[in-house]
Design a protein around this motif. Structure first.
Motif, PDB file in Angstrom:
ATOM      1  N   LYS A 244      58.888  -4.157  60.182  1.00  0.00           N
ATOM      2  CA  LYS A 244      57.657  -4.453  59.438  1.00  0.00           C
ATOM      3  C   LYS A 244      56.566  -3.444  59.809  1.00  0.00           C
ATOM      4  O   LYS A 244      55.849  -2.936  58.929  1.00  0.00           O
ATOM      5  CB  LYS A 244      57.199  -5.878  59.758  1.00  0.00           C
ATOM      6  CG  LYS A 244      55.885  -6.281  59.102  1.00  0.00           C
ATOM      7  CD  LYS A 244      55.422  -7.643  59.615  1.00  0.00           C
ATOM      8  CE  LYS A 244      54.040  -7.983  59.070  1.00  0.00           C
ATOM      9  NZ  LYS A 244      53.482  -9.215  59.679  1.00  0.00           N
ATOM     10  N   TRP A 245      56.431  -3.172  61.096  1.00  0.00           N
ATOM     11  CA  TRP A 245      55.431  -2.193  61.562  1.00  0.00           C
ATOM     12  C   TRP A 245      55.690  -0.819  60.965  1.00  0.00           C
ATOM     13  O   TRP A 245      54.749  -0.136  60.526  1.00  0.00           O
ATOM     14  CB  TRP A 245      55.470  -2.127  63.087  1.00  0.00           C
ATOM     15  CG  TRP A 245      54.571  -1.098  63.694  1.00  0.00           C
ATOM     16  CD1 TRP A 245      53.236  -1.201  63.933  1.00  0.00           C
ATOM     17  CD2 TRP A 245      54.948   0.212  64.167  1.00  0.00           C
ATOM     18  NE1 TRP A 245      52.750  -0.049  64.514  1.00  0.00           N
ATOM     19  CE2 TRP A 245      53.782   0.829  64.672  1.00  0.00           C
ATOM     20  CE3 TRP A 245      56.155   0.903  64.220  1.00  0.00           C
ATOM     21  CZ2 TRP A 245      53.799   2.120  65.207  1.00  0.00           C
ATOM     22  CZ3 TRP A 245      56.172   2.178  64.753  1.00  0.00           C
ATOM     23  CH2 TRP A 245      55.008   2.786  65.241  1.00  0.00           C
TER      24      TRP A 245
ATOM     25  N   ARG B  40      64.502  -5.233  55.360  1.00  0.00           N
ATOM     26  CA  ARG B  40      63.553  -4.181  55.746  1.00  0.00           C
ATOM     27  C   ARG B  40      64.290  -2.909  56.159  1.00  0.00           C
ATOM     28  O   ARG B  40      63.895  -1.798  55.780  1.00  0.00           O
ATOM     29  CB  ARG B  40      62.664  -4.663  56.890  1.00  0.00           C
ATOM     30  CG  ARG B  40      61.676  -5.745  56.534  1.00  0.00           C
ATOM     31  CD  ARG B  40      60.776  -6.055  57.719  1.00  0.00           C
ATOM     32  NE  ARG B  40      60.050  -7.293  57.562  1.00  0.00           N
ATOM     33  CZ  ARG B  40      58.937  -7.433  56.835  1.00  0.00           C
ATOM     34  NH1 ARG B  40      58.424  -6.384  56.208  1.00  0.00           N
ATOM     35  NH2 ARG B  40      58.322  -8.606  56.758  1.00  0.00           N
TER      36      ARG B  40
ATOM     37  N   GLU C 138      57.123  -0.147  58.118  1.00  0.00           N
ATOM     38  CA  GLU C 138      56.717  -0.180  56.711  1.00  0.00           C
ATOM     39  C   GLU C 138      55.206  -0.057  56.588  1.00  0.00           C
ATOM     40  O   GLU C 138      54.703   0.646  55.701  1.00  0.00           O
ATOM     41  CB  GLU C 138      57.204  -1.477  56.062  1.00  0.00           C
ATOM     42  CG  GLU C 138      58.714  -1.521  55.858  1.00  0.00           C
ATOM     43  CD  GLU C 138      59.179  -2.762  55.118  1.00  0.00           C
ATOM     44  OE1 GLU C 138      60.070  -2.647  54.266  1.00  0.00           O
ATOM     45  OE2 GLU C 138      58.644  -3.857  55.407  1.00  0.00           O
ATOM     46  N   GLU C 139      54.489  -0.682  57.492  1.00  0.00           N
ATOM     47  CA  GLU C 139      53.025  -0.605  57.460  1.00  0.00           C
ATOM     48  C   GLU C 139      52.516   0.796  57.783  1.00  0.00           C
ATOM     49  O   GLU C 139      51.419   1.178  57.337  1.00  0.00           O
ATOM     50  CB  GLU C 139      52.446  -1.612  58.452  1.00  0.00           C
ATOM     51  CG  GLU C 139      52.663  -3.063  58.051  1.00  0.00           C
ATOM     52  CD  GLU C 139      52.318  -4.050  59.151  1.00  0.00           C
ATOM     53  OE1 GLU C 139      52.252  -5.257  58.862  1.00  0.00           O
ATOM     54  OE2 GLU C 139      52.121  -3.607  60.311  1.00  0.00           O
TER      55      GLU C 139
ATOM     56  N   SER D 127      65.348 -11.031  56.647  1.00  0.00           N
ATOM     57  CA  SER D 127      64.209 -10.112  56.577  1.00  0.00           C
ATOM     58  C   SER D 127      64.522  -8.798  57.278  1.00  0.00           C
ATOM     59  O   SER D 127      64.219  -7.712  56.754  1.00  0.00           O
ATOM     60  CB  SER D 127      62.982 -10.766  57.204  1.00  0.00           C
ATOM     61  OG  SER D 127      61.908  -9.858  57.277  1.00  0.00           O
TER      62      SER D 127
ATOM     63  N   ASP E 299      62.920  -7.040  63.620  1.00  0.00           N
ATOM     64  CA  ASP E 299      62.286  -7.290  62.325  1.00  0.00           C
ATOM     65  C   ASP E 299      60.802  -6.967  62.382  1.00  0.00           C
ATOM     66  O   ASP E 299      60.239  -6.393  61.433  1.00  0.00           O
ATOM     67  CB  ASP E 299      62.508  -8.751  61.920  1.00  0.00           C
ATOM     68  CG  ASP E 299      61.975  -9.061  60.535  1.00  0.00           C
ATOM     69  OD1 ASP E 299      62.166  -8.220  59.627  1.00  0.00           O
ATOM     70  OD2 ASP E 299      61.368 -10.126  60.350  1.00  0.00           O
ATOM     71  N   LEU E 300      60.135  -7.311  63.500  1.00  0.00           N
ATOM     72  CA  LEU E 300      58.716  -6.974  63.636  1.00  0.00           C
ATOM     73  C   LEU E 300      58.515  -5.458  63.672  1.00  0.00           C
ATOM     74  O   LEU E 300      57.533  -4.946  63.110  1.00  0.00           O
ATOM     75  CB  LEU E 300      58.144  -7.607  64.908  1.00  0.00           C
ATOM     76  CG  LEU E 300      58.063  -9.132  64.975  1.00  0.00           C
ATOM     77  CD1 LEU E 300      57.314  -9.575  66.232  1.00  0.00           C
ATOM     78  CD2 LEU E 300      57.409  -9.714  63.728  1.00  0.00           C
TER      79      LEU E 300
END
Length: 357
Positions: free
Chosen positions: A249-250, A55, A252-253, A51, A245-246
């Motif tokens: 993800k953030w 990302r 991308e958000e 992931s 990874d978190l």
């Protein structure tokens, strides 16, 4: 209440990322154990690794010709690993600050180094233009430069145009602005500024460049062997990769790198305006080469430095002391720093000037 943390690194992380990590700390995805406690070769962690790579590839729009490695030793290890892999004749370097110096000194232990240009004579207050460079050695293997110097707050406003492999230390600016990754043969970045906690360094390497690499004594520090083993020649820094990874993800958000670039421009513009509109504060960097990530500033009376730092700390504005090698103040505005933090800092600075100016 969380303070606004302007530390240059390890730097602040997004609050929502920390909250998710906190919620999952004891029980990751109903597994009954922490992600820190699982095998790095088991399904739980390998899915995190996949992931994170996917990302990051999307965020940076990496071409298929480039691979991602997660390594240890930070950017400092890369200062030596790069020449140990790729320096056959001459390594060409641009000296734009303290991190460039460290990379140059490390490379000298592996072979001949050509410093094409330097701004040291002006205390690293600008980025040398390509037109000012010396002629590149005919047997140069690569060009190394630092697009953003964390300590001096200098940013290169251009990507060098060269016909040899281009290598860049993006430790303090990765994911803060859009770049054309296809122009680079090798990118590296310590995680502890815009990616996550200390413990992992991201390496992005063009597969073609690896064909020129010398084999390394240790497979842990061999790019080719690490690539073949999916960054797991040994146990990788699993928790640092999980947090990275978190963060990806953030990002991308938030709308991706282009959206973060707009926000970062606003933050930097707001702080520089506060400095430039004042007779009390000064930034020493050439206007065209100012960093958007690291903003150093000097008080008109350095006898007030200790007072400024004590009062800003009490106001919840943390880690504003300049690097020990240059002094003064420095505010690092990495992705996780919200605009509200910059607003709080500029309000404090104006109030401090009214009271002491």
């Amino acid at each position: 209440m969380r303070a606004f943390n302007f530390c240059a690194g390890p730097a602040s992380l997004p609050t929502s990322v920390l909250e998710q990590a906190q919620a999952e700390l004891l029980d990751y995805q109903s597994s009954g154990v922490s992600i820190m406690e699982v095998s790095h070769r088991g399904d739980l962690f390998t899915s995190v690794l996949a992931s994170a790579k996917a990302r990051l590839r999307r965020l940076m729009q990496l071409p298929e010709s480039h691979d991602i490695l997660f390594m240890q030793g930070g950017a400092t290890a890369q200062f030596s690993l790069i020449p140990s892999h790729f320096l056959h004749g001459v390594g060409a370097y641009i000296n734009s600050g303290q991190w460039s110096i460290k990379a140059i000194e490390a490379a000298k232990r592996f072979g001949e180094v050509q410093v094409l240009a330097s701004s040291e004579e002006a205390n690293f207050s600008y980025m040398p233009t390509q037109a000012s460079w010396d002629k590149l050695a005919s047997n140069a293997d690569y060009l190394h430069y630092t697009p953003n110097e964390t300590i001096g707050g200098v940013r290169s406003p251009f990507v060098p145009e060269v016909e040899i492999p281009l290598i860049a230390d993006f430790s303090s600016s990765i994911l803060s602005e859009t770049i054309d990754a296809s122009k680079f043969d090798f990118i590296y970045a310590g995680a502890q500024k815009n990616i996550g906690p200390a413990g992992v360094v991201v390496v992005i390497v063009k597969r073609e460049l690896l064909k020129t690499a010398k084999e390394q004594a240790s497979p842990v520090f061999d790019y080719g062997k690490m690539l073949a083993a999916d960054s797991m020649v040994n146990t990788p820094p699993t928790y640092s990769i999980y947090l990275a990874d978190l963060v990806f993800k953030w990002l991308e958000e938030q709308g991706g790198v282009s959206a973060m670039e707009e926000i970062n421009n606003q933050k930097a513009s707001r702080l520089y305006s506060c400095i430039d509109d004042s007779g009390f504060y000064r930034n020493p960097v050439a206007l065209s080469d100012r960093s958007r990530m690291n903003v150093p500033f000097i008080l008109a009376d350095d006898r007030l430095d200790a007072t400024f730092l004590a009062e800003s700390e009490a106001a919840g504005l943390k880690s504003l002391a300049g690097h020990r090698s240059v002094g003064g103040m420095r505010a690092s505005l990495y992705n996780a720093m919200p605009l509200a933090g910059v607003n709080a800092l500029t309000e404090f600075m104006r109030d401090f000037e009214r009271r002491y100016g």
